[in-house]
Scaffold this motif. Structure first.
Motif, PDB file in Angstrom:
ATOM      1  N   LEU A  41       0.833  -1.206   0.000  1.00 36.24           N
ATOM      2  CA  LEU A  41       0.000   0.000   0.000  1.00 36.24           C
ATOM      3  C   LEU A  41       0.868   1.257   0.000  1.00 36.24           C
ATOM      4  O   LEU A  41       0.596   2.216  -0.733  1.00 36.24           O
ATOM      5  N   ALA A  42       1.899   1.256   0.829  1.00 38.89           N
ATOM      6  CA  ALA A  42       2.791   2.417   0.892  1.00 38.89           C
ATOM      7  C   ALA A  42       3.461   2.667  -0.454  1.00 38.89           C
ATOM      8  O   ALA A  42       3.620   3.819  -0.883  1.00 38.89           O
ATOM      9  N   VAL A  69      -9.947   4.250  -1.214  1.00 33.26           N
ATOM     10  CA  VAL A  69     -10.461   3.521  -0.048  1.00 33.26           C
ATOM     11  C   VAL A  69     -11.585   2.587  -0.460  1.00 33.26           C
ATOM     12  O   VAL A  69     -11.626   1.416  -0.051  1.00 33.26           O
ATOM     13  N   ARG A  70     -12.517   3.097  -1.256  1.00 39.67           N
ATOM     14  CA  ARG A  70     -13.664   2.275  -1.655  1.00 39.67           C
ATOM     15  C   ARG A  70     -13.211   1.031  -2.415  1.00 39.67           C
ATOM     16  O   ARG A  70     -13.714  -0.077  -2.176  1.00 39.67           O
ATOM     17  N   GLU A  71     -12.250   1.198  -3.301  1.00 37.04           N
ATOM     18  CA  GLU A  71     -11.799   0.043  -4.074  1.00 37.04           C
ATOM     19  C   GLU A  71     -11.058  -0.960  -3.190  1.00 37.04           C
ATOM     20  O   GLU A  71     -11.224  -2.179  -3.345  1.00 37.04           O
ATOM     21  N   LEU A  72     -10.256  -0.465  -2.261  1.00 37.84           N
ATOM     22  CA  LEU A  72      -9.550  -1.365  -1.348  1.00 37.84           C
ATOM     23  C   LEU A  72     -10.532  -2.145  -0.481  1.00 37.84           C
ATOM     24  O   LEU A  72     -10.392  -3.357  -0.293  1.00 37.84           O
ATOM     25  N   ALA A  73     -11.542  -1.455   0.053  1.00 37.84           N
ATOM     26  CA  ALA A  73     -12.506  -2.111   0.934  1.00 37.84           C
ATOM     27  C   ALA A  73     -13.392  -3.092   0.180  1.00 37.84           C
ATOM     28  O   ALA A  73     -13.883  -4.059   0.763  1.00 37.84           O
ATOM     29  N   ALA A  83      -6.475   1.118   5.797  1.00 36.06           N
ATOM     30  CA  ALA A  83      -5.902   2.079   4.849  1.00 36.06           C
ATOM     31  C   ALA A  83      -6.552   3.449   5.005  1.00 36.06           C
ATOM     32  O   ALA A  83      -5.884   4.486   4.957  1.00 36.06           O
ATOM     33  N   SER A  84      -7.853   3.454   5.226  1.00 32.75           N
ATOM     34  CA  SER A  84      -8.573   4.725   5.343  1.00 32.75           C
ATOM     35  C   SER A  84      -8.200   5.470   6.611  1.00 32.75           C
ATOM     36  O   SER A  84      -7.851   6.659   6.580  1.00 32.75           O
ATOM     37  N   VAL A  85      -8.258   4.778   7.762  1.00 28.70           N
ATOM     38  CA  VAL A  85      -8.005   5.493   9.012  1.00 28.70           C
ATOM     39  C   VAL A  85      -6.522   5.861   9.164  1.00 28.70           C
ATOM     40  O   VAL A  85      -6.201   6.939   9.682  1.00 28.70           O
ATOM     41  N   SER A 139      -7.594   0.780  18.271  1.00 28.41           N
ATOM     42  CA  SER A 139      -6.609   1.524  17.480  1.00 28.41           C
ATOM     43  C   SER A 139      -6.213   0.699  16.252  1.00 28.41           C
ATOM     44  O   SER A 139      -5.223  -0.046  16.253  1.00 28.41           O
ATOM     45  N   SER A 140      -6.996   0.860  15.201  1.00 32.54           N
ATOM     46  CA  SER A 140      -6.815   0.053  13.988  1.00 32.54           C
ATOM     47  C   SER A 140      -5.442   0.261  13.363  1.00 32.54           C
ATOM     48  O   SER A 140      -4.984   1.398  13.204  1.00 32.54           O
ATOM     49  N   GLY A 141      -4.792  -0.845  13.010  1.00 28.41           N
ATOM     50  CA  GLY A 141      -3.496  -0.781  12.342  1.00 28.41           C
ATOM     51  C   GLY A 141      -2.352  -0.336  13.222  1.00 28.41           C
ATOM     52  O   GLY A 141      -1.276   0.013  12.716  1.00 28.41           O
ATOM     53  N   CYS A 142      -2.540  -0.367  14.548  1.00 25.52           N
ATOM     54  CA  CYS A 142      -1.512   0.181  15.443  1.00 25.52           C
ATOM     55  C   CYS A 142      -0.185  -0.560  15.346  1.00 25.52           C
ATOM     56  O   CYS A 142       0.881   0.019  15.623  1.00 25.52           O
ATOM     57  N   ASP A 143      -0.201  -1.831  14.962  1.00 26.55           N
ATOM     58  CA  ASP A 143       1.054  -2.581  14.833  1.00 26.55           C
ATOM     59  C   ASP A 143       1.915  -2.084  13.678  1.00 26.55           C
ATOM     60  O   ASP A 143       3.100  -2.431  13.598  1.00 26.55           O
ATOM     61  N   HIS A 144       1.320  -1.293  12.785  1.00 25.03           N
ATOM     62  CA  HIS A 144       2.053  -0.782  11.622  1.00 25.03           C
ATOM     63  C   HIS A 144       2.288   0.719  11.728  1.00 25.03           C
ATOM     64  O   HIS A 144       2.526   1.392  10.715  1.00 25.03           O
ATOM     65  N   ALA A 145       2.207   1.252  12.943  1.00 27.18           N
ATOM     66  CA  ALA A 145       2.375   2.682  13.164  1.00 27.18           C
ATOM     67  C   ALA A 145       3.432   2.939  14.224  1.00 27.18           C
ATOM     68  O   ALA A 145       3.652   2.122  15.121  1.00 27.18           O
TER      69      ALA A 145
END
Length: 393
Positions: A41-42, A69-73, A83-85, A139-145
């Motif tokens: 994604l990055a 976002v819409r296409e990913l979801a 990805a969105s948040v 905290s969505s995605g916190c492991d990647h932040a």
């Protein structure tokens, strides 16, 4: 930003979709996005869409971001949600004082942030900043932040100053992540708890919701693009609703593909695609998804046109945006329910995309920003000429 740059990002996102769809079940099973997915994604440039140009961002139109976002979801609900948040946080950080932006992006513009805004911790004002303690959930995605944005309320001061709801920015060294994410929907988001023990947050690493409501934030002194003059409630709320519309779109696509081949044994072997009632249900679901998306496009287009022209954003437009946001979520949930009900018993099988989209969409629906009565009541107050004091408009 040149339109071609945004188009290139969306093309790269589109090219990534088949792989994300293929690993959607794996993402759910691991209860978090893989490092491979986040890296991919990055590399598309997606996370840079709402980031300031000063740090290599594209300062794109929010619709460019939300289309991605819409296409990913629609491929994987959990991936689209994270990805969105995560992506919208780059927009919010641009509103913080310039030193806070430098702290996060100065050495690595690709640094990511997760968040948890419910003010569940304890904040105490001290010399030069704040002492922060407590636990924040979801905290969505916190492991990647490497940083977290946490909501908190500063109590009224002894001098009579009112309570202030703020967002506090903390590095990962100031908190621990507790793995508690065991859910029936959005299982792949890794939305774990953030636990903070007596962390000091400098004053410049906080942002008042009162400032975001006034569209007058410190970061606008250095980030002058129209994108950063849009209300927080308009951008963030649609960053929550859009993945749900995407999940319902994914369910729609999976449902239509399924019914093209399905034969209903209980109805004398009639092909489901020839069943007029199935045709009507598909038409209604498609109309609801179109209505949700078209309202989103109209609202954000008008907000950006006014911001670009340097004009004040009317309160009625801001209220309408929140109204359409919660209605968009409702329409998407209604569509995914209708499709699920029309899919028959085989859609219940573990691993089928329809039941996963159904669970994911309903999990997203319970986010606080999707509370319909609160947003609809605000719109009604505005129509009756009553004062609006809520910061989330």
């Amino acid at each position: 930003m040149e339109a071609s740059a945004g188009a290139a990002v969306l093309t790269a996102v589109h090219d990534l979709v088949p792989a994300l769809r293929e690993r959607a079940q794996e993402t759910e099973d691991r209860r978090a996005l893989s490092a491979e997915t986040v890296k991919a994604l990055a590399e598309t440039g997606f996370f840079r869409l709402l980031q300031p140009a000063r740090f290599g961002g594209y300062e794109a139109h929010p619709l460019t971001f939300l289309r991605g976002v819409r296409e990913l979801a629609a491929a994987c609900g959990s991936t689209g949600w994270v990805a969105s948040v995560i992506g919208v946080h780059n927009w919010q950080l641009a509103l913080f004082p310039a030193p806070a932006q430098q702290d996060v992006w100065g050495d690595d513009p690709g640094t990511r942030m997760s968040s948890s805004y419910a003010p569940t911790g304890t904040i105490r004002a001290v010399d030069g900043g704040y002492r922060v303690n407590g636990r924040w959930s979801f905290s969505s995605g916190c492991d990647h932040a490497d940083w977290a944005l946490l909501g908190g309320i500063i109590p009224p001061g002894d001098d009579g100053s009112p309570a202030d709801f703020r967002t506090f920015l903390l590095p990962a060294t100031d908190y621990v992540i507790e793995d508690v994410w065991h859910t029936v929907g959005l299982r792949g988001t890794g939305s774990n708890d953030i636990v903070v023990t007596d962390a000091f947050v400098p004053a410049y690493r906080s942002l008042s919701f009162n400032d975001t409501a006034r569209c007058a934030c410190p970061g606008q002194e250095v980030n002058t693009a129209p994108l950063y003059r849009i209300p927080y409630a308009s951008i963030f709320s649609y960053a929550i609703t859009t993945p749900i519309i995407g999940m319902a779109t994914g369910a729609y696509d999976a449902h239509v593909d399924y019914l093209r081949e399905r034969v209903r044994a209980a109805y004398a072997g009639v092909r489901a695609a020839e069943d007029p009632y199935s045709q009507v249900r598909v038409a209604i679901a498609a109309a609801d998804l179109d209505a949700a998306w078209l309202a989103l496009e109209a609202d954000l287009s008008e907000l950006m046109e006014l911001a670009t022209a340097g004009e004040k954003l009317p309160m009625r437009l801001r209220l309408r945006t929140r109204r359409d946001q919660v209605r968009g979520t409702e329409l998407a949930i209604g569509a995914v329910d209708r499709l699920f009900e029309n899919s028959g018993g085989r859609a219940l099988a573990t691993g089928t995309p329809i039941q996963r989209f159904w669970r994911d969409a309903h999990a997203g629906r319970v986010h606080a920003i999707n509370d319909p009565e609160r947003a609809l009541s605000l719109f009604g107050r505005g129509e009756f000429g009553l004062p609006i004091t809520d910061a989330m408009v």
